[in-house]
Design an enzyme around this catalytic site. Sequence first.
Site, mmCIF file in Angstrom:
data_model
loop_
_atom_site.group_PDB
_atom_site.id
_atom_site.type_symbol
_atom_site.label_atom_id
_atom_site.label_comp_id
_atom_site.label_asym_id
_atom_site.label_seq_id
_atom_site.Cartn_x
_atom_site.Cartn_y
_atom_site.Cartn_z
ATOM 1 N N TYR A 65 4.757 4.191 15.438
ATOM 2 C CA TYR A 65 3.225 3.631 15.308
ATOM 3 C C TYR A 65 2.208 4.280 15.762
ATOM 4 O O TYR A 65 1.179 4.540 14.992
ATOM 5 C CB TYR A 65 3.322 2.065 16.017
ATOM 6 C CG TYR A 65 2.003 1.343 15.884
ATOM 7 C CD1 TYR A 65 1.665 0.806 14.491
ATOM 8 C CD2 TYR A 65 1.272 1.173 16.757
ATOM 9 C CE1 TYR A 65 0.643 -0.074 14.554
ATOM 10 C CE2 TYR A 65 0.004 0.418 16.847
ATOM 11 C CZ TYR A 65 -0.289 -0.154 15.631
ATOM 12 O OH TYR A 65 -1.232 -1.012 15.550
ATOM 13 N N ALA B 107 2.257 7.569 16.189
ATOM 14 C CA ALA B 107 2.300 8.743 15.288
ATOM 15 C C ALA B 107 1.250 8.375 14.287
ATOM 16 O O ALA B 107 0.544 9.377 13.695
ATOM 17 C CB ALA B 107 3.725 9.442 14.908
ATOM 18 N N SER B 108 1.691 7.313 13.560
ATOM 19 C CA SER B 108 1.045 6.884 12.348
ATOM 20 C C SER B 108 -0.319 6.684 12.405
ATOM 21 O O SER B 108 -1.137 7.187 11.658
ATOM 22 C CB SER B 108 1.550 5.628 11.753
ATOM 23 O OG SER B 108 1.211 4.587 12.423
ATOM 24 N N LYS B 109 -0.785 6.089 13.826
ATOM 25 C CA LYS B 109 -2.096 5.669 13.904
ATOM 26 C C LYS B 109 -3.217 7.182 14.273
ATOM 27 O O LYS B 109 -4.224 7.252 14.150
ATOM 28 C CB LYS B 109 -2.266 4.563 14.842
ATOM 29 C CG LYS B 109 -1.559 3.315 14.574
ATOM 30 C CD LYS B 109 -2.610 2.882 13.438
ATOM 31 C CE LYS B 109 -2.151 1.502 13.061
ATOM 32 N NZ LYS B 109 -2.983 0.965 11.722
ATOM 33 N N SER C 13 -5.746 2.760 16.076
ATOM 34 C CA SER C 13 -5.068 1.899 17.064
ATOM 35 C C SER C 13 -5.227 2.758 18.505
ATOM 36 O O SER C 13 -5.125 4.021 18.448
ATOM 37 C CB SER C 13 -3.812 1.463 17.212
ATOM 38 O OG SER C 13 -3.306 0.935 18.343
ATOM 39 N N VAL D 131 0.868 -1.282 -0.091
ATOM 40 C CA VAL D 131 -0.104 0.009 0.027
ATOM 41 C C VAL D 131 0.906 1.348 0.082
ATOM 42 O O VAL D 131 0.350 2.139 -0.400
ATOM 43 C CB VAL D 131 -1.037 0.028 1.166
ATOM 44 C CG1 VAL D 131 -2.101 -1.047 1.040
ATOM 45 C CG2 VAL D 131 -0.380 0.032 2.599
ATOM 46 N N ILE E 40 -5.826 -7.083 20.363
ATOM 47 C CA ILE E 40 -6.992 -7.665 19.680
ATOM 48 C C ILE E 40 -5.721 -9.059 19.138
ATOM 49 O O ILE E 40 -4.645 -8.994 18.906
ATOM 50 C CB ILE E 40 -7.090 -7.335 18.164
ATOM 51 C CG1 ILE E 40 -8.022 -6.076 18.435
ATOM 52 C CG2 ILE E 40 -8.110 -8.250 17.669
ATOM 53 C CD1 ILE E 40 -9.291 -6.063 19.121
ATOM 54 N N ASN F 40 -6.644 -1.387 6.306
ATOM 55 C CA ASN F 40 -6.176 -1.909 7.439
ATOM 56 C C ASN F 40 -4.822 -2.293 7.332
ATOM 57 O O ASN F 40 -4.387 -2.577 8.818
ATOM 58 C CB ASN F 40 -7.115 -3.551 7.355
ATOM 59 C CG ASN F 40 -6.701 -4.287 8.351
ATOM 60 O OD1 ASN F 40 -6.690 -4.565 9.638
ATOM 61 N ND2 ASN F 40 -5.919 -5.561 7.645
HETATM 62 N N1 NAD Z 1 -3.904 -6.631 16.706
HETATM 63 C C1 NAD Z 1 -3.999 -5.676 17.450
HETATM 64 O O1 NAD Z 1 -4.034 -5.743 18.753
HETATM 65 C C2 NAD Z 1 -4.340 -4.355 16.705
HETATM 66 C C3 NAD Z 1 -4.480 -3.180 17.625
HETATM 67 C C4 NAD Z 1 -4.776 -1.954 17.157
HETATM 68 C C5 NAD Z 1 -4.836 -1.898 15.584
HETATM 69 N N2 NAD Z 1 -4.299 -2.766 14.868
HETATM 70 C C6 NAD Z 1 -4.122 -2.612 13.516
HETATM 71 O O2 NAD Z 1 -4.964 -3.559 12.956
HETATM 72 C C7 NAD Z 1 -4.421 -3.624 11.785
HETATM 73 C C8 NAD Z 1 -4.431 -5.386 11.248
HETATM 74 O O3 NAD Z 1 -3.448 -5.650 12.176
HETATM 75 P P1 NAD Z 1 -3.144 -7.215 12.594
HETATM 76 O O4 NAD Z 1 -3.177 -7.486 14.157
HETATM 77 O O5 NAD Z 1 -4.350 -8.063 12.025
HETATM 78 O O6 NAD Z 1 -1.741 -7.289 11.989
HETATM 79 P P2 NAD Z 1 -1.147 -8.609 11.209
HETATM 80 O O7 NAD Z 1 0.261 -8.391 11.139
HETATM 81 O O8 NAD Z 1 -1.682 -9.841 11.726
HETATM 82 O O9 NAD Z 1 -1.701 -8.335 9.655
HETATM 83 C C9 NAD Z 1 -1.536 -7.242 8.858
HETATM 84 C C10 NAD Z 1 -1.326 -7.429 7.739
HETATM 85 O O10 NAD Z 1 -0.996 -6.435 6.690
HETATM 86 C C11 NAD Z 1 -0.019 -6.937 5.713
HETATM 87 N N3 NAD Z 1 0.791 -5.599 5.300
HETATM 88 C C12 NAD Z 1 1.910 -5.459 5.990
HETATM 89 N N4 NAD Z 1 2.588 -4.755 5.310
HETATM 90 C C13 NAD Z 1 1.669 -4.013 4.376
HETATM 91 C C14 NAD Z 1 1.753 -3.311 3.145
HETATM 92 N N5 NAD Z 1 2.941 -2.390 3.013
HETATM 93 N N6 NAD Z 1 0.883 -3.408 2.246
HETATM 94 C C15 NAD Z 1 -0.068 -4.319 2.126
HETATM 95 N N7 NAD Z 1 -0.224 -5.090 3.120
HETATM 96 C C16 NAD Z 1 0.597 -5.064 4.267
HETATM 97 C C17 NAD Z 1 0.694 -8.257 6.039
HETATM 98 O O11 NAD Z 1 1.285 -8.892 5.379
HETATM 99 C C18 NAD Z 1 -0.432 -8.731 7.262
HETATM 100 O O12 NAD Z 1 -0.967 -9.723 6.410
HETATM 101 C C19 NAD Z 1 -3.307 -2.922 11.560
HETATM 102 O O13 NAD Z 1 -3.387 -1.599 10.874
HETATM 103 C C20 NAD Z 1 -2.667 -2.716 13.043
HETATM 104 O O14 NAD Z 1 -2.000 -1.930 13.225
HETATM 105 C C21 NAD Z 1 -4.226 -4.189 15.565
#
Ligand code: NAD
Length: 253
Positions: free
Chosen positions: A160, A162-164, A148, A70, A193, A96
């Site tokens: 992270y 700052a990005s969120k 997040s 992305v 999560i 996402n």
């Molecule tokens: N897991 C948590 O507790 C949590 C909490 C708050 C926010 N989030 C956010 O939720 C989203 C999903 O997180 P998750 O826990 O499922 O993470 P994860 O690492 O399990 O999955 C993330 C997915 O994004 C893909 N990805 C990574 N870089 C990419 C790129 N440059 N282009 C396209 N795809 C890319 C990865 O290959 C992976 O499949 C993220 O934005 C994360 O910051 C997660």
Amino acid sequence: MNTKVDFSDIKGQVALVTGSGQGIGKAIAEKLAAHGAHIVISDVNPETARKTADEIAGMGVETLSAACDVSSKEQVDNMFQKILEKWGKLDILVNNAGITMDGLFIRMKEEQWQKVLSVNLFGVFLCSQAASNIMRKVRKGTIISISSIAAHGNPGQANYSASKAGVIGLSNTLARELAPLGIRSNAIAPGFIRTPMTDKIPEKHRERILAGIPLARPGEPEDVANAVLFLASDLASYITGHVLDVNGGITGL
Ligand SMILES: NC(=O)c1ccc[n+]([C@@H]2O[C@H](COP(=O)([O-])OP(=O)(O)OC[C@H]3O[C@@H](n4cnc5c(N)ncnc54)[C@H](O)[C@@H]3O)[C@@H](O)[C@H]2O)c1
């Protein structure tokens, strides 16, 4: 009184979920597909994208598997081209895809900062702009961006966090700019999560976070997917510029 919640408007819509090869993105894709949406499974990892797209095709909806980083404008443009060739429209964008590259701020390398900002924030910019240019022509569409709880600040995650926080500012601005074009924009701020991302957190730290969750359990990817389904649906047609917390009641990590 009819208390059945109706998500039938989701059927036949085209939804792009970035980073949907695994984790929360995969759960979101499955949830929207379960309500009849056609899904673009997009991930930087082509193998997980293909595997997830195959699984979701088994649910009886149309799918497109797109290997896409992305943070690359060229790859994002290619993906949107393929979506238009296949369906000629995009109704739902879920931003996402996200990564972490944690480290204490004092020692954080420029590369750690740039990489996380470019995937987590620039990626949202690129995909949202491409999606808006399709949606505005029909004056209909919805964008949901995954922020997040770390947007409020979290030690070891200056990049992270700052990005969120940036995702929230961007999402709120899109809500205001795109409303006259018929496009809604909302964000979701998950807490802790259970996914491959949080599996990386050291056991001791994880236990400390879990102990602070009022609802006394980690979130599941489906908890976030349920929030996406609601915000994407017509039930949320008067909601834009909102940040929905999905965190079991915690106020910080
Ligand atoms: N897991 C948590 O507790 C949590 C909490 C708050 C926010 N989030 C956010 O939720 C989203 C999903 O997180 P998750 O826990 O499922 O993470 P994860 O690492 O399990 O999955 C993330 C997915 O994004 C893909 N990805 C990574 N870089 C990419 C790129 N440059 N282009 C396209 N795809 C890319 C990865 O290959 C992976 O499949 C993220 O934005 C994360 O910051 C997660």
